[in-house]
Design a protein around this motif. Structure first.
Motif, PDB file in Angstrom:
ATOM      1  N   ARG A 306       0.833  -1.211   0.000  1.00  0.00           N
ATOM      2  CA  ARG A 306       0.000   0.000   0.000  1.00  0.00           C
ATOM      3  C   ARG A 306       0.858   1.248   0.000  1.00  0.00           C
ATOM      4  O   ARG A 306       0.681   2.138  -0.836  1.00  0.00           O
ATOM      5  CB  ARG A 306      -0.914   0.012   1.214  1.00  0.00           C
ATOM      6  N   ALA A 309       2.546   1.729  -3.307  1.00  0.00           N
ATOM      7  CA  ALA A 309       1.705   2.166  -4.425  1.00  0.00           C
ATOM      8  C   ALA A 309       1.610   3.691  -4.459  1.00  0.00           C
ATOM      9  O   ALA A 309       1.680   4.312  -5.532  1.00  0.00           O
ATOM     10  CB  ALA A 309       0.323   1.539  -4.326  1.00  0.00           C
ATOM     11  N   ASP A 360      -6.402  -4.535   1.003  1.00  0.00           N
ATOM     12  CA  ASP A 360      -6.007  -3.355   0.222  1.00  0.00           C
ATOM     13  C   ASP A 360      -4.564  -3.417  -0.247  1.00  0.00           C
ATOM     14  O   ASP A 360      -4.193  -2.692  -1.181  1.00  0.00           O
ATOM     15  CB  ASP A 360      -6.243  -2.079   1.042  1.00  0.00           C
ATOM     16  N   GLU A 361      -3.721  -4.267   0.361  1.00  0.00           N
ATOM     17  CA  GLU A 361      -2.311  -4.318  -0.041  1.00  0.00           C
ATOM     18  C   GLU A 361      -2.180  -4.768  -1.497  1.00  0.00           C
ATOM     19  O   GLU A 361      -1.600  -4.072  -2.337  1.00  0.00           O
ATOM     20  CB  GLU A 361      -1.527  -5.269   0.873  1.00  0.00           C
ATOM     21  N   SER A 364      -3.838  -2.420  -3.958  1.00  0.00           N
ATOM     22  CA  SER A 364      -3.048  -1.203  -4.194  1.00  0.00           C
ATOM     23  C   SER A 364      -1.897  -1.473  -5.151  1.00  0.00           C
ATOM     24  O   SER A 364      -1.548  -0.613  -5.982  1.00  0.00           O
ATOM     25  CB  SER A 364      -2.505  -0.665  -2.867  1.00  0.00           C
ATOM     26  N   TRP A 367      -3.358  -1.566  -8.615  1.00  0.00           N
ATOM     27  CA  TRP A 367      -3.698  -0.177  -8.961  1.00  0.00           C
ATOM     28  C   TRP A 367      -2.440   0.608  -9.314  1.00  0.00           C
ATOM     29  O   TRP A 367      -2.407   1.352 -10.311  1.00  0.00           O
ATOM     30  CB  TRP A 367      -4.431   0.473  -7.784  1.00  0.00           C
ATOM     31  N   GLY A 368      -1.391   0.444  -8.490  1.00  0.00           N
ATOM     32  CA  GLY A 368      -0.141   1.162  -8.740  1.00  0.00           C
ATOM     33  C   GLY A 368       0.513   0.734 -10.041  1.00  0.00           C
ATOM     34  O   GLY A 368       1.109   1.565 -10.751  1.00  0.00           O
ATOM     35  N   SER A 424     -10.679  -0.054   2.276  1.00  0.00           N
ATOM     36  CA  SER A 424     -10.206  -1.272   1.620  1.00  0.00           C
ATOM     37  C   SER A 424     -11.091  -1.617   0.432  1.00  0.00           C
ATOM     38  O   SER A 424     -10.598  -2.067  -0.615  1.00  0.00           O
ATOM     39  CB  SER A 424     -10.177  -2.434   2.620  1.00  0.00           C
ATOM     40  N   ALA A 427     -10.072   0.512  -2.375  1.00  0.00           N
ATOM     41  CA  ALA A 427      -8.803   0.051  -2.938  1.00  0.00           C
ATOM     42  C   ALA A 427      -9.031  -1.150  -3.851  1.00  0.00           C
ATOM     43  O   ALA A 427      -8.419  -1.249  -4.932  1.00  0.00           O
ATOM     44  CB  ALA A 427      -7.831  -0.307  -1.819  1.00  0.00           C
ATOM     45  N   GLY A 431      -8.175  -1.601  -7.671  1.00  0.00           N
ATOM     46  CA  GLY A 431      -7.372  -2.717  -8.153  1.00  0.00           C
ATOM     47  C   GLY A 431      -8.056  -3.488  -9.266  1.00  0.00           C
ATOM     48  O   GLY A 431      -7.415  -3.879 -10.260  1.00  0.00           O
ATOM     49  N   GLY A 523      -9.764   8.252   0.866  1.00  0.00           N
ATOM     50  CA  GLY A 523      -9.260   7.379  -0.188  1.00  0.00           C
ATOM     51  C   GLY A 523     -10.349   6.831  -1.083  1.00  0.00           C
ATOM     52  O   GLY A 523     -10.062   6.366  -2.202  1.00  0.00           O
ATOM     53  N   PHE A 528      -8.682   6.540  -5.267  1.00  0.00           N
ATOM     54  CA  PHE A 528      -9.284   5.410  -5.976  1.00  0.00           C
ATOM     55  C   PHE A 528     -10.534   5.748  -6.783  1.00  0.00           C
ATOM     56  O   PHE A 528     -10.969   4.952  -7.606  1.00  0.00           O
ATOM     57  CB  PHE A 528      -9.566   4.276  -4.986  1.00  0.00           C
TER      58      PHE A 528
END
Length: 643
Positions: A306, A309, A360-361, A364, A367-368, A424, A427, A431, A523, A528
């Motif tokens: 996270r 990201a 969320d890890e 993320s 997403w990143g 989360s 996120a 993702g 967030g 997001f």
């Protein structure tokens, strides 16, 4: 020596393969090599001036010494100026790691400011508890190299100078070195040693004495690194290092805002990002470790997907795309077989000490990856990471609760509670939308549509289940796991809840809603975009965040209403998160105000901490925090775009 080390440091130096933390007096607290997260080797390194049998340790803020500490402009070389009118001396030192080498340089320029000649010894006492293991350490003196060598297993560290030493001793305790006598012991199965150099200075005269710390996997190579260091002066090493860092900053995207204060922190952040990125693996650590024993927290020198990201998004903004590429290549080594990315990892991809899955890890990270692709449009990158994205998105899809369309409960981003957290969920929305984009690039159109529809379902679920009409803000989450005592107390007060039966007769107590206002609710829209920033629900949530989380007197934004971690202080990154939201809605003045608060609470050396003391406004916890610097960089670009 086993000196108790402070939680707060004043400076970091390094080169992405070595990393060291120091205090404002120049005292070194820790040294990591050959990776920047682990292992750590230094117990203590101390320097002082010995006259007769008394040693005056000038890296202490005592004995009449005053200190000034600062970084060289556009460089990671740390300067420490120590002055003692009583001793009649000034000691101006420079501390840095040489780029591309396993070499740390600590250069001391000692000037006689008195009216009479002085004769004294310069003393270095070093204690290396290698890999933070007090067993099986050895210290020996290599006469040919004129160096102390601290070693254990595959880690060897030479400590010496360009000037031949006068005296030495392997295996001398901190207590004994105070007596000022070194007995010439060549080897001892102890982690400590000392060296001294006899010096004479006329009034006004200055002598430069460099101390080199070289690292390698065996004695021969460690001595070779040291001998290489001696081939040129420490002044030339400093010039070369300054040039490297100046070129590094110059190659980055220039600060897009015309403001000297913002530009200074912008450039310091660029320099800091490189130090927090591991050259060998591509990992990015949250912060240099400062609480090895977990005495007040769970540790920081790990890689969180996270945090990273947000950080890689900032890296791309400033043009450090190679660091982002290296990081996402590393994520391929850290993915679990089921497609998830767990809470946090060591540099080698292995799972670090953890509290359980944070959904969320992994979301993320995907997403990143997409944010990185949008900057570069590198199809080779997209192809390289596609297998990991496929597995990762499949895991996210399997984690959706069909009853709500939201992700099932997991641990929140602050690692304190289990629920279906609104942040989360946002996120995972981000993702899955990112994974859908990658699927289209891969020609997997059915998957792209499936994941996009799942994401849309999360968005609908956030709107349907996660908004608190009474408080006109989003809930922090739903289905919050609590203790039996908390459950009974809240349900008796009229709050909804239920009890689940678990394996082996255990029970799980769940409250239907978590109404606490939390900065992470921003967030949902930034970054997001599960709910538009301009929507009334987001505006009222952001207003509640500012109203309830602003800290009286000191200012800044704390994480959530009943936060008690390290006293419940305002954080840099949370305050900048609110700045992001204000910029996103066009409120430039409010966003700039929150940015200024972060600028005003830099450390003496220009670094961003994690927290600021709620009573004094002083730095309270973790220096530097990489995520804080990333949020600042993102704020700079949002400010530039808003203007």
């Amino acid at each position: 020596m086993n000196e108790k080390k402070p939680y707060l440091v004043d400076a970091v130096i390094g080169n992405s393969r070595m990393l060291a933390t120091l205090g404002r007096t120049g005292k070194m607290y820790r040294l990591w090599w050959p990776n920047i997260d682990t292992p750590q080797h230094v117990d203590a390194m101390r320097v002082g001036i010995q006259e007769d049998h008394t040693i005056n340790w000038f890296d202490e803020a005592t004995n009449g010494w005053s200190h000034n500490v600062y970084y060289a402009d556009r460089s990671n070389i740390l300067h420490v100026d120590a002055v003692s009118p009583q001793a009649g001396l000034t000691v101006s030192s420079r501390h840095f790691a040489v780029p591309g080498k396993d070499l740390l340089v600590r250069e001391y320029a000692i000037q006689n400011t008195g009216t009479e000649s002085k004769s004294f010894s310069f003393v270095v006492h070093s204690s290396f508890v290698i890999s933070e293991n007090g067993l099986y350490n050895t210290t020996m003196f290599n006469a040919e190299a004129d160096a102390l060598i601290h070693f254990r297993h595959q880690y060897y560290f030479t400590v010496s100078s360009a000037i031949v030493c006068t005296k030495f001793q392997s295996g001398i305790s901190w207590e004994d070195v105070q007596k000022g006598e070194l007995n010439g012991s060549v080897i001892d199965m102890q982690p400590t040693g000392a060296m001294s150099w006899q010096l004479s200075l006329a009034p006004g005269e200055t002598i430069i004495l460099p101390i080199y710390v070289a690292a390698a996997g065996n004695e021969h190579d460690a001595v070779s690194v040291l001998q290489d260091a001696r081939k040129q002066t420490s002044e030339l090493w400093a010039e070369q290092t300054n040039r490297y860092w100046n070129d590094y900053v110059s190659a980055a995207v220039p600060c897009p805002v015309e403001d000297a204060e913002i530009k200074a922190l912008y450039e310091r952040s660029i320099l800091m990002f490189k130090l927090m990125s591991d050259e060998k693996t591509g990992t990015i650590i949250a912060a240099p470790e400062f609480d090895e024993t977990f005495s007040r927290c769970g540790g920081y020198s790990y890689c969180w997907g996270r945090d990273a990201a947000f950080i890689t998004t900032a890296l791309d903004k400033v043009g450090l795309k190679d660091l982002t590429d290296a990081f996402y290549d590393w994520t391929l080594t850290a993915q679990s077989p089921d497609g998830s990315w767990q809470q946090r990892h060591y540099h080698d991809g292995q799972l670090a000490p953890s509290w359980g899955l944070q959904i969320d890890e992994g979301a993320s990270i995907i997403w990143g990856m997409w944010e990185h692709y949008l900057v570069n449009e590198d199809r080779a990158f997209a192809s390289r990471i596609w297998p990991a994205v496929l597995k990762g998105a499949q895991f996210l899809a399997s984690f959706i609760d069909p009853a709500t369309g939201l992700p099932k409960p997991s641990i929140d981003l602050w690692e304190e509670r289990e629920a279906s957290h609104t942040y989360s969920s946002a996120a995972v929305y981000g993702g899955l939308k990112a994974a859908s984009g990658f699927a289209e690039l891969a020609g997997e159109y059915e998957l792209a549509e499936q994941w996009s529809e799942l994401a849309d379902g999360i968005k609908a679920g956030i709107e349907a289940y996660c908004f608190n009409e009474e408080l006109q803000s989003f809930y922090r989450g739903i289905n919050l796991k609590v203790s039996a005592e908390k459950f009974n107390q809240d349900t008796q007060a009229g709050h909804e809840g239920f009890v689940e039966d678990l394996d082996k007769g255990y029970k799980k107590y769940v409250l239907k809603h978590d109404p606490i206002i939390d900065i992470s609710l921003l967030g949902i829209s930034v970054p997001f975009n599960a709910v538009p920033a301009e929507s009334e629900r987001m505006r009222s949530t952001a207003d509640a965040v500012e109203r309830l989380l602003t800290v009286p007197e000191v200012g800044g934004i704390k994480r959530y209403e009943d936060d008690i971690y390290i006293g419940g202080n305002p954080w840099i990154l949370t305050t900048l998160w609110l700045a992001h939201y204000r910029f996103a809605t066009g409120d430039v003045e409010a966003g700039r105000k929150h940015m200024q608060w972060a600028l005003d609470h830099r450390t003496e050396t220009g670094l961003l901490p994690e927290q600021v003391d709620k009573n004094t406004g002083e730095t309270a916890w973790v220096v530097p925090l990489t995520w804080s610097h990333a949020m600042f960089i993102l704020s700079v670009f949002m400010l530039a775009e808003a203007k």
